[in-house]
Design an enzyme around this catalytic site. Structure first.
Site, PDB file in Angstrom:
ATOM      1  N   CYS A  42       0.841  -1.194   0.000  1.00  0.00           N
ATOM      2  CA  CYS A  42       0.000   0.000   0.000  1.00  0.00           C
ATOM      3  C   CYS A  42       0.881   1.252   0.000  1.00  0.00           C
ATOM      4  CB  CYS A  42      -0.910  -0.008   1.231  1.00  0.00           C
ATOM      5  SG  CYS A  42      -2.070   1.405   1.267  1.00  0.00           S
ATOM      6  N   ASP A  44       0.410   3.812   1.701  1.00  0.00           N
ATOM      7  CA  ASP A  44       0.316   4.451   3.023  1.00  0.00           C
ATOM      8  C   ASP A  44       1.697   4.855   3.556  1.00  0.00           C
ATOM      9  OD1 ASP A  44       0.133   4.640   6.008  1.00  0.00           O
ATOM     10  OD2 ASP A  44      -1.967   4.140   5.602  1.00  0.00           O
ATOM     11  N   ARG A  46       2.797   5.188   6.411  1.00  0.00           N
ATOM     12  CA  ARG A  46       3.271   4.514   7.626  1.00  0.00           C
ATOM     13  C   ARG A  46       3.860   3.145   7.344  1.00  0.00           C
ATOM     14  NH1 ARG A  46      -2.522   4.957  10.245  1.00  0.00           N
ATOM     15  NH2 ARG A  46      -2.898   4.394   8.079  1.00  0.00           N
ATOM     16  N   HIS A  98      -2.041  -3.874   5.122  1.00  0.00           N
ATOM     17  CA  HIS A  98      -1.808  -3.426   6.497  1.00  0.00           C
ATOM     18  C   HIS A  98      -3.129  -3.129   7.183  1.00  0.00           C
ATOM     19  CE1 HIS A  98      -2.511   0.989   5.880  1.00  0.00           C
ATOM     20  NE2 HIS A  98      -2.330   0.621   4.628  1.00  0.00           N
ATOM     21  N   CYS A 101      -5.959   0.162   7.028  1.00  0.00           N
ATOM     22  CA  CYS A 101      -5.762   0.694   5.673  1.00  0.00           C
ATOM     23  C   CYS A 101      -6.943   1.591   5.279  1.00  0.00           C
ATOM     24  CB  CYS A 101      -5.631  -0.466   4.687  1.00  0.00           C
ATOM     25  SG  CYS A 101      -5.345   0.071   2.977  1.00  0.00           S
TER      26      CYS A 101
HETATM   27 CO    CO Z   1      -3.404   1.254   2.992  1.00  0.00          CO
END
Ligand code: CO
Length: 211
Positions: A42, A44, A46, A98, A101
């Site tokens: 992803c 993302d 993080r 994750h 998400c």
């Molecule tokens: Co995500």
């Protein structure tokens, strides 16, 4: 200091530190790459694949998109996959989702429009295909986490069915697919399933509607 300037300063420090530790590091990098892994994760902020697996530059070919989705008509991902498997001969392809998400949450709850909404089509298909199982989970966060896991599994099976992976499997090229979930709450990765040339995809119970 402006945020973007901090990035450039940090880069300088990083490059100098690496060179101090290993004077040949960058000349070796310039010689080419032969990573053992392709990571599909992803976008993302993080979830940093190299940092969380302590992988140095050169160790991992990487593709990221919102909610780590696999579309066979995604020219971007399909090119990355083809190059990683056929040219670089990576031995492992990892699809890592994750918990928490935002893309998967939006596939569950809506609230997005435009490109993001269109992009999430397959995550919604995963949700619809597993509606019964998801409805049986009462707690909303637990339900979301389950959808994150189901999404990784279904995307991994979609990946296994791509022409690139099928060609590698049939030619006997060593290639293993792994479905993982990263927990942003404690930093740990949970392995969910592995697939290789001998795996029976049909036995996994992935609904035809998401394939
Ligand atoms: Co995500």
């Amino acid at each position: 200091m402006r945020d973007y300037k901090r990035l450039l300063l940090s880069n300088k420090a990083w490059a100098e530190e690496l060179k101090d530790e290993n004077p040949k590091f960058f000349s070796r990098q310039a010689g080419g790459q032969s990573p053992a892994f392709l990571w599909i994760g992803c976008s993302d902020s993080r979830v940093s694949p190299e940092q969380m697996t302590m992988t140095q530059p050169g160790g991992m070919f990487i593709h990221r998109n919102i909610a780590n989705l696999v579309y066979e008509d995604d020219l971007n991902l399909m090119s990355v996959l083809q190059y990683a498997v056929m040219a670089l001969k990576v031995k492992h392809v990892i699809v890592c989702g994750h918990y928490g998400c935002g893309g998967i949450r939006a596939a569950m709850e809506g609230g997005v429009d435009g490109s993001v909404d269109r992009w999430l089509e397959n995550a919604r298909a995963v949700r619809h295909a597993h509606a019964e199982e998801l409805l049986a989970v009462n707690e909303p966060d637990a339900r979301l986490s389950r959808l994150v896991e189901l999404n990784v599994r279904d995307q991994l099976v979609r990946l296994a069915r791509t022409p690139t992976v099928q060609t590698a499997f049939h030619s006997g090229q060593p290639l293993h697919l792994h479905g993982w979930v990263y927990d942003i709450r404690d930093g740990h990765i949970k392995p969910l399933l592995d697939l290789d040339a001998d795996s029976s995809i049909e036995d996994l119970g992935v609904p035809a509607s998401v394939l």
